[in-house]
Design a protein around this motif. Structure first.
Motif, PDB file in Angstrom:
ATOM      1  N   LYS A 224      37.227  22.050  44.400  1.00  0.00           N
ATOM      2  CA  LYS A 224      37.740  21.479  45.651  1.00  0.00           C
ATOM      3  C   LYS A 224      38.537  20.206  45.390  1.00  0.00           C
ATOM      4  O   LYS A 224      39.576  19.975  46.006  1.00  0.00           O
ATOM      5  N   GLU A 225      38.040  19.388  44.445  1.00  0.00           N
ATOM      6  CA  GLU A 225      38.743  18.143  44.128  1.00  0.00           C
ATOM      7  C   GLU A 225      40.101  18.430  43.488  1.00  0.00           C
ATOM      8  O   GLU A 225      41.097  17.771  43.797  1.00  0.00           O
ATOM      9  N   VAL A 226      40.128  19.438  42.613  1.00  0.00           N
ATOM     10  CA  VAL A 226      41.408  19.822  42.014  1.00  0.00           C
ATOM     11  C   VAL A 226      42.350  20.338  43.092  1.00  0.00           C
ATOM     12  O   VAL A 226      43.551  20.012  43.099  1.00  0.00           O
ATOM     13  N   ASP A 227      41.821  21.149  44.011  1.00  0.00           N
ATOM     14  CA  ASP A 227      42.644  21.649  45.116  1.00  0.00           C
ATOM     15  C   ASP A 227      43.188  20.494  45.942  1.00  0.00           C
ATOM     16  O   ASP A 227      44.356  20.507  46.368  1.00  0.00           O
ATOM     17  N   ARG A 228      42.316  19.486  46.178  1.00  0.00           N
ATOM     18  CA  ARG A 228      42.763  18.325  46.970  1.00  0.00           C
ATOM     19  C   ARG A 228      43.899  17.601  46.253  1.00  0.00           C
ATOM     20  O   ARG A 228      44.914  17.244  46.865  1.00  0.00           O
ATOM     21  N   LYS A 229      43.728  17.413  44.935  1.00  0.00           N
ATOM     22  CA  LYS A 229      44.778  16.717  44.176  1.00  0.00           C
ATOM     23  C   LYS A 229      46.053  17.551  44.109  1.00  0.00           C
ATOM     24  O   LYS A 229      47.160  17.006  44.127  1.00  0.00           O
ATOM     25  N   MET A 230      45.878  18.880  44.011  1.00  0.00           N
ATOM     26  CA  MET A 230      47.065  19.739  44.002  1.00  0.00           C
ATOM     27  C   MET A 230      47.809  19.650  45.325  1.00  0.00           C
ATOM     28  O   MET A 230      49.047  19.692  45.356  1.00  0.00           O
ATOM     29  N   SER A 231      47.052  19.507  46.425  1.00  0.00           N
ATOM     30  CA  SER A 231      47.696  19.370  47.732  1.00  0.00           C
ATOM     31  C   SER A 231      48.472  18.064  47.843  1.00  0.00           C
ATOM     32  O   SER A 231      49.421  17.957  48.629  1.00  0.00           O
ATOM     33  N   LEU A 232      48.045  17.060  47.062  1.00  0.00           N
ATOM     34  CA  LEU A 232      48.733  15.764  47.080  1.00  0.00           C
ATOM     35  C   LEU A 232      49.888  15.704  46.075  1.00  0.00           C
ATOM     36  O   LEU A 232      50.685  14.770  46.119  1.00  0.00           O
ATOM     37  N   LEU A 233      49.947  16.696  45.197  1.00  0.00           N
ATOM     38  CA  LEU A 233      50.927  16.653  44.113  1.00  0.00           C
ATOM     39  C   LEU A 233      52.356  16.635  44.635  1.00  0.00           C
ATOM     40  O   LEU A 233      53.160  15.768  44.277  1.00  0.00           O
ATOM     41  N   VAL A 234      52.703  17.609  45.481  1.00  0.00           N
ATOM     42  CA  VAL A 234      54.081  17.691  45.987  1.00  0.00           C
ATOM     43  C   VAL A 234      54.439  16.483  46.850  1.00  0.00           C
ATOM     44  O   VAL A 234      55.506  15.879  46.661  1.00  0.00           O
TER      45      VAL A 234
END
Length: 723
Positions: A224-234
């Motif tokens: 979930k944390e990786v998903d959250r960071k991926m959502s912030l990437l772009v």
């Protein structure tokens, strides 16, 4: 528990991931993934080493192969249950009599057969099947039926007996007959009822199951944390991109504004200077007009005036002309061409461009690493910094965050420059002017990286001298030929000790030695299999091949060979040998037979040879002609360079020759000990040396890019940095 099993009971759970069909005799891999036995057998023939098709975990099969893997009986039970449940549906005939389509059905676990009511009654009354476990249709439809539905397991050795015991000593399931024959209770065997052992094992597995849950939650939270960071990437990228564009637009605007200011200054200066020059021009033209008028009047009086006229105006003309001539005029324009001046030169701007903005990331200074490369006085040297995050992965950071400084042994600053080479990799370059221990300090975000300041031992040139005169281990006597073996070690031919000694290129330590045949061993090279080839001239001259350990394998003494000196071995096993008496080079097959002579009547005394296979060029040093001659392998002369002398590009009896990956040609001089480096066309580039003893013989290039030189009179091998 029943509901959990029901959840698992779907087509995907019962499908093999290889064939995508329902499992057939499913086998369990150590990673707990199951596949059809036949699918695994086929997979194992196609892939070595074997990996799980799902998770890529390496698999080590038992000695029986796939058949030795455990069978997934739980999946078998589910498949049986699915078949039985489907068979109990209306419209499915009895598998014994073929009739009774609409009646209720039962399932015999022992026979794995669907029975109608009539066949079930007969089945239960037959002596051979009266003890079989038969499940009724009502039981099959019950919610908890799946948990009670188990295929009976029979002993592999005693086919009619069920597995009812577990031998704890052998860790094997056994039947009643086995407990009497092969697993009789005693000191070697301890059969226990399956239910007893299974209960204990279930308790253990239950503990493991409970241990998995918190770890599972931890991993799920990490996902979930990786998903959250991926959502912030772009969004982070877009924000940083907008900021970077705005920053560089401001820089561009500043440059454009400055450009307009300078252009305006040029225009204004041009207008002011033009006005001043015009005023000056008008003043000079006024004086010119007066003097021209007086000249014309004076000329007319002299050429056309009467005596009376001359006497009347003569004094007046004289006074006017003398006045004009005596007048002090400023004929200089006091103006020089104006020019645009680069107050900050482009080169300096280029050096600072890396500092015009950058990317800031979470770099963990404690994880950053510095690799210090060997340093040589007078050459540009480098160290490499890798900036990393907490996970130890390379990370980009702002160039302003990276600092490097260096001091020489006296404490004097040595200029160190930092430049990013790739993601997270930085090159720290410097040119030391003295030898000795230097101190390199590296900081990231104003913090010292681990190990900083670093000790950098700056060596002179040569960077390493190996050996001294003698016949013992590590000692050399008359080193004349040198080569680098497949392990990066230096192999040197000692003519006076009549041996080859193999030396460590980093430490100079002697690794091994072996004797060689022939009166005067001289040349050495290494073939594609790592074997040594050594030439010798004089009595019993020839070419000999030795194993890596120094065992004599072959001796070649063809009639065409009279005084072999140096040689070069091609990748395909062919050999080029310089023969001084033949005054040519011999191109030989791997078996020593002659292909052709190269340079016949064009060479006076060929001694050393090297082949650049990337260009199909043979380089030969001609001692008597004091030059290097280049041929192709067909024997055609390409070019030559050099003449006798002691200036750059000139030779005093050239000896060893080799080439580097860039195509540069490296040549050693026996007359004065210089080693010179030439471009691929023979243009002089630089020199090193002179070597110890003033006699450079064989030369070779080490895997680290140093020139290894056999010093004939110095009784050593020297390693030089160049370029």
């Amino acid at each position: 528990m029943a509901s959990n099993m029901a959840d698992d009971f779907d087509e995907e759970f019962l499908t093999c991931a290889i064939c995508m069909l329902n499992f057939r005799d499913p086998k369990i891999l150590p990673c707990l993934h199951s596949f059809c036995r036949e699918c695994l057998q086929e997979w194992a023939t196609k892939q070595q080493p074997l990996e799980c098709p799902t998770c890529r975990e390496p698999v080590r099969l038992p000695h029986q192969g796939v058949d030795g893997l455990k069978t997934n009986f739980y999946v078998n039970n589910l498949l049986d249950f699915a078949a039985a449940k489907k068979g109990a549906e209306p419209g499915v005939p009895c598998q014994v009599c073929g009739g009774n389509v609409e009646g209720s059905k039962s399932w015999c676990a022992d026979c794995a057969t669907l029975l109608c009511e009539a066949c079930t009654s007969v089945h239960r009354n037959l002596p051979c099947s009266k003890d079989h476990e038969v499940t009724t249709e009502e039981t099959l439809k019950a919610e908890e039926a799946i948990s009670r539905f188990n295929r009976k397991r029979h002993c592999d050795k005693h086919k009619k007996h069920e597995l009812e015991f577990y031998c704890e000593s052998c860790k094997a399931l056994v039947c009643t007959a086995c407990t009497v024959v092969d697993h009789r209770p005693g000191k070697d065997h301890n059969p226990v009822e399956i239910a007893t052992v299974a209960q204990k094992r279930k308790a253990e597995l239950q503990g493991l199951f409970q241990d998995i849950d918190p770890r599972l939650k931890e991993i799920q939270n990490a996902v979930k944390e990786v998903d959250r960071k991926m959502s912030l990437l772009v969004p982070s990228k877009e924000e940083a991109t907008d900021q970077a564009k705005a920053y560089f637009r401001k820089l561009a605007d500043l440059l454009q504004n400055r450009e307009q200011e300078v252009l305006s200054q040029i225009d204004e200066q041009c207008r002011a200077d033009g006005k001043a020059l015009q005023t000056k021009k008008e003043a000079i033209e006024f004086e010119l007009a007066g003097l021209t008028s007086a000249q014309t009047f004076c000329q007319q009086a002299v050429e056309h005036g009467s005596d009376v006229h001359v006497l009347e105006v003569g004094n007046q003309v004289q006074t006017r002309v003398e006045t004009l001539l005596a007048k002090r005029l400023d004929l200089e324009s006091d103006w020089s061409e104006f020019q645009f001046v680069e107050n900050t030169v482009i080169v300096d701007v280029e050096k600072e461009v890396d500092n015009f903005g950058g990317v800031k990331t979470n770099v963990d200074v404690s994880k950053c690493k510095v690799s210090v490369k060997p340093a040589v006085q007078g050459f540009q040297c480098v160290a490499e910094l890798t900036t990393m995050n907490q996970e130890g992965r390379p990370r980009v950071t702002n160039s302003k965050a990276v600092e490097a400084s260096m001091k020489d042994p006296s404490g004097t600053d040595v200029r160190a420059q930092v430049q990013m080479k790739s993601e997270g990799l930085w090159e720290i370059s410097y040119t030391p002017e003295v030898t000795g221990n230097h101190r390199l300090e590296v900081k990231v975000n104003s913090q010292q990286v681990p190990g900083s300041p670093f000790d950098v031992d700056v060596k002179g040139n040569p960077v390493l001298t190996i050996g001294h005169k003698g016949s013992g281990v590590g000692e050399l006597n008359g080193p004349i030929g040198v080569a680098v073996d497949k392990d990066g070690n230096i192999a040197v031919v000692e003519r006076r000790n009549k041996q080859v000694q193999v030396l460590d290129a980093n430490t100079g330590q002697s690794l091994r030695s072996f004797p060689v045949g022939g009166e005067n061993p001289v040349g050495i090279d290494v073939d594609s299999q790592g074997r040594f080839l050594v030439t010798s001239w004089g009595e019993n001259c020839g070419l000999r091949r030795y194993s890596k350990d120094g065992k004599l394998l072959n001796t070649y003494q063809p009639d065409c060979m009279r005084s072999p000196h140096s040689l070069a071995v091609l990748k395909d096993g062919r050999m080029v040998v310089a023969d001084g008496i033949q005054q040519s080079c011999l191109l030989l097959q791997p078996d020593g037979s002659l292909i052709r002579e190269i340079g016949k009547v064009q060479l006076q005394q060929p001694l050393y040879v090297s082949v650049d296979e990337s260009r199909d060029v043979v380089f030969v040093t001609d001692k008597r002609a004091h030059k290097v001659v280049a041929f192709d392998l067909d024997g055609n002369r390409k070019f030559d360079f050099g003449r006798q002398g002691d200036k750059d590009g000139e030779f005093q009896e050239p000896r060893g020759v080799t080439t580097d990956p860039a195509g540069n040609i490296i040549v050693g001089n026996s007359g004065d000990g210089r080693v010179q480096v030439f471009g691929s066309d023979g243009t002089f580039k630089q020199k090193v040396g002179p070597v110890k003893g003033g006699f450079a013989s064989g030369v070779a290039l080490t895997t680290d890019g140093y020139i290894a030189v056999a010093c004939w009179k110095g009784h050593c091998v020297e390693l030089y940095r160049y370029m």
